[in-house]
Design a protein around this motif. Sequence first.
Motif, PDB file in Angstrom:
ATOM      1  N   MET A 109       0.921  -1.277  -0.092  1.00 46.30           N
ATOM      2  CA  MET A 109      -0.020   0.474   0.123  1.00 46.30           C
ATOM      3  C   MET A 109       0.985   1.276   0.171  1.00 46.30           C
ATOM      4  N   SER A 110       0.390   2.570  -0.812  1.00 49.84           N
ATOM      5  CA  SER A 110       0.972   3.377  -1.149  1.00 49.84           C
ATOM      6  C   SER A 110       0.119   5.184  -1.037  1.00 49.84           C
ATOM      7  N   ARG A 111       0.207   5.898  -0.895  1.00 56.50           N
ATOM      8  CA  ARG A 111      -0.350   6.911  -0.789  1.00 56.50           C
ATOM      9  C   ARG A 111      -0.214   7.267  -2.458  1.00 56.50           C
ATOM     10  N   ASP A 112       0.991   7.319  -3.275  1.00 53.97           N
ATOM     11  CA  ASP A 112       1.982   7.820  -4.453  1.00 53.97           C
ATOM     12  C   ASP A 112       1.749   6.857  -5.422  1.00 53.97           C
ATOM     13  N   PRO A 113       0.719   6.706  -7.039  1.00 55.26           N
ATOM     14  CA  PRO A 113       0.845   6.673  -7.915  1.00 55.26           C
ATOM     15  C   PRO A 113       2.520   5.997  -8.459  1.00 55.26           C
ATOM     16  N   GLU A 114       3.072   7.359  -8.827  1.00 51.02           N
ATOM     17  CA  GLU A 114       4.942   7.029  -8.407  1.00 51.02           C
ATOM     18  C   GLU A 114       5.298   5.554  -8.430  1.00 51.02           C
ATOM     19  N   VAL A 115       5.455   5.710  -6.721  1.00 51.02           N
ATOM     20  CA  VAL A 115       5.442   4.771  -5.840  1.00 51.02           C
ATOM     21  C   VAL A 115       4.989   2.979  -6.531  1.00 51.02           C
ATOM     22  N   ILE A 116       4.168   3.115  -6.485  1.00 46.70           N
ATOM     23  CA  ILE A 116       3.112   1.671  -7.620  1.00 46.70           C
ATOM     24  C   ILE A 116       3.608   1.467  -8.988  1.00 46.70           C
ATOM     25  N   GLU A 117       3.741   2.508  -9.232  1.00 44.83           N
ATOM     26  CA  GLU A 117       4.199   2.539 -10.792  1.00 44.83           C
ATOM     27  C   GLU A 117       5.745   1.279 -10.502  1.00 44.83           C
ATOM     28  N   ALA A 118       6.756   2.135  -9.711  1.00 48.92           N
ATOM     29  CA  ALA A 118       8.020   1.367  -9.602  1.00 48.92           C
ATOM     30  C   ALA A 118       7.841   0.131  -8.592  1.00 48.92           C
ATOM     31  N   VAL A 119       6.627  -0.020  -8.250  1.00 46.67           N
ATOM     32  CA  VAL A 119       6.065  -1.043  -7.378  1.00 46.67           C
ATOM     33  C   VAL A 119       6.020  -2.556  -8.683  1.00 46.67           C
ATOM     34  N   ASP A 120       5.351  -1.918  -9.639  1.00 48.60           N
ATOM     35  CA  ASP A 120       4.913  -3.049 -10.596  1.00 48.60           C
ATOM     36  C   ASP A 120       6.192  -2.458 -11.927  1.00 48.60           C
ATOM     37  N   GLN A 121       7.532  -2.087 -11.743  1.00 49.24           N
ATOM     38  CA  GLN A 121       8.632  -1.544 -12.813  1.00 49.24           C
ATOM     39  C   GLN A 121       9.235  -2.637 -11.835  1.00 49.24           C
ATOM     40  N   TYR A 122       9.362  -2.734 -10.723  1.00 49.90           N
ATOM     41  CA  TYR A 122      10.845  -3.707  -9.679  1.00 49.90           C
ATOM     42  C   TYR A 122      10.216  -5.123  -9.245  1.00 49.90           C
ATOM     43  N   LYS A 123       9.356  -4.973  -9.476  1.00 53.96           N
ATOM     44  CA  LYS A 123       8.316  -6.856  -9.065  1.00 53.96           C
ATOM     45  C   LYS A 123       9.200  -7.815  -9.338  1.00 53.96           C
ATOM     46  N   PRO A 124       9.843  -7.847  -9.787  1.00 52.92           N
ATOM     47  CA  PRO A 124      10.505  -9.161  -9.882  1.00 52.92           C
ATOM     48  C   PRO A 124      11.751  -9.038  -8.926  1.00 52.92           C
ATOM     49  N   MET A 125      12.804  -8.057  -8.680  1.00 55.15           N
ATOM     50  CA  MET A 125      13.103  -8.143  -7.806  1.00 55.15           C
ATOM     51  C   MET A 125      12.799  -7.666  -6.172  1.00 55.15           C
ATOM     52  N   LEU A 126      11.457  -7.420  -6.340  1.00 54.82           N
ATOM     53  CA  LEU A 126      10.819  -7.384  -5.080  1.00 54.82           C
ATOM     54  C   LEU A 126      10.114  -8.716  -4.377  1.00 54.82           C
ATOM     55  N   ARG A 127       9.849  -9.928  -5.132  1.00 60.11           N
ATOM     56  CA  ARG A 127       9.676 -10.667  -5.495  1.00 60.11           C
ATOM     57  C   ARG A 127      10.295 -12.046  -5.235  1.00 60.11           C
ATOM     58  N   ASN A 128      11.989 -11.840  -5.410  1.00 61.40           N
ATOM     59  CA  ASN A 128      12.783 -12.377  -5.288  1.00 61.40           C
ATOM     60  C   ASN A 128      13.717 -12.049  -3.649  1.00 61.40           C
ATOM     61  N   ASN A 129      13.476 -10.601  -2.988  1.00 64.49           N
ATOM     62  CA  ASN A 129      13.894 -10.408  -2.289  1.00 64.49           C
ATOM     63  C   ASN A 129      12.738 -10.656  -0.894  1.00 64.49           C
ATOM     64  N   LEU A 130      11.942 -11.048  -0.820  1.00 62.94           N
ATOM     65  CA  LEU A 130      11.056 -11.165   0.264  1.00 62.94           C
ATOM     66  C   LEU A 130      11.502 -12.756  -0.086  1.00 62.94           C
ATOM     67  N   LEU A 131      11.085 -13.585  -1.286  1.00 67.03           N
ATOM     68  CA  LEU A 131      11.172 -14.857  -1.092  1.00 67.03           C
ATOM     69  C   LEU A 131      12.679 -15.630  -0.555  1.00 67.03           C
ATOM     70  N   LEU A 132      13.785 -14.370  -0.290  1.00 71.18           N
ATOM     71  CA  LEU A 132      14.865 -14.928   0.590  1.00 71.18           C
ATOM     72  C   LEU A 132      14.429 -14.390   1.709  1.00 71.18           C
ATOM     73  N   LEU A 133      13.444 -13.467   2.130  1.00 74.97           N
ATOM     74  CA  LEU A 133      13.290 -13.313   3.418  1.00 74.97           C
ATOM     75  C   LEU A 133      12.234 -14.487   4.313  1.00 74.97           C
ATOM     76  N   PHE A 134      11.583 -13.898   3.364  1.00 71.04           N
ATOM     77  CA  PHE A 134      10.278 -16.327   3.712  1.00 71.04           C
ATOM     78  C   PHE A 134      11.349 -16.969   3.826  1.00 71.04           C
ATOM     79  N   SER A 135      11.693 -17.668   3.515  1.00 66.27           N
ATOM     80  CA  SER A 135      12.735 -18.159   3.908  1.00 66.27           C
ATOM     81  C   SER A 135      13.436 -18.552   4.748  1.00 66.27           C
ATOM     82  N   SER A 136      13.545 -17.904   5.333  1.00 71.58           N
ATOM     83  CA  SER A 136      14.756 -17.276   5.686  1.00 71.58           C
ATOM     84  C   SER A 136      14.292 -17.366   7.717  1.00 71.58           C
ATOM     85  N   GLN A 137      12.906 -17.521   7.425  1.00 69.84           N
ATOM     86  CA  GLN A 137      12.091 -17.898   8.602  1.00 69.84           C
ATOM     87  C   GLN A 137      12.042 -18.808   9.773  1.00 69.84           C
ATOM     88  N   LYS A 138      11.437 -19.373  10.681  1.00 67.35           N
ATOM     89  CA  LYS A 138      11.531 -20.394  11.098  1.00 67.35           C
ATOM     90  C   LYS A 138      10.292 -20.941  11.216  1.00 67.35           C
TER      91      LYS A 138
END
Length: 183
Positions: A109-138
């Motif tokens: 969630m953001s209130r800035d349309p430019e941030v949402i556009e950036a999220v969509d543009q960098y979605k593969p990187m965001l998914r990768n980094n979150l996947l690494l974070l999630f898989s490191s959990q106990k």
Amino acid sequence: MAKKEDLDLDVEGKGKKSSKSKLIVILLVGILVLGGGGGAAWYFLVMKGDASAQDVDADMEDVEQPVVRKKKRRKSNEPPLFTGLDPAFVVSFKDQSHARFMQLSVELMSRDPEVIEAVDQYKPMLRNNLLLLFSSQKYEDVITREGKEKLLEQSLEEVNRTLADEAGMDGVEAVYFTAFVAQ
């Protein structure tokens, strides 16, 4: 001859007095110069030091780190904008006795349309980094409410860090788990 000796003594006396006078004048000038320098140093360090130190710190940050253009937070009266990181994340846990996994759906969630556009543009990187974070959990950590809230905070930090590094902006205000299964 006595008069000549008196004259010599007077000349020598005047010489001693003048050398003492010169020494006193030199000392006074030295004290004034040191005092003026000390006063100037105090003025610039104490009176103007706060602003100058902040300017120097800001300049050093620009040199040491890449320039990151941070978006200003918009007023809370603007409507929130959401974007999902689809498909759902699926990660497994290492456990000796059971095969365990976690599946989560994530919305940003953001209130800035430019941030949402950036999220969509960098979605593969965001998914990768979150996947690494999630898989490191106990497993034991993520099944509690506190563990899930901590994971939300870590996810928000990871998303904003990735956007700052890649797009030069941050501005994601919240991460939401819209589906969460841990077995």
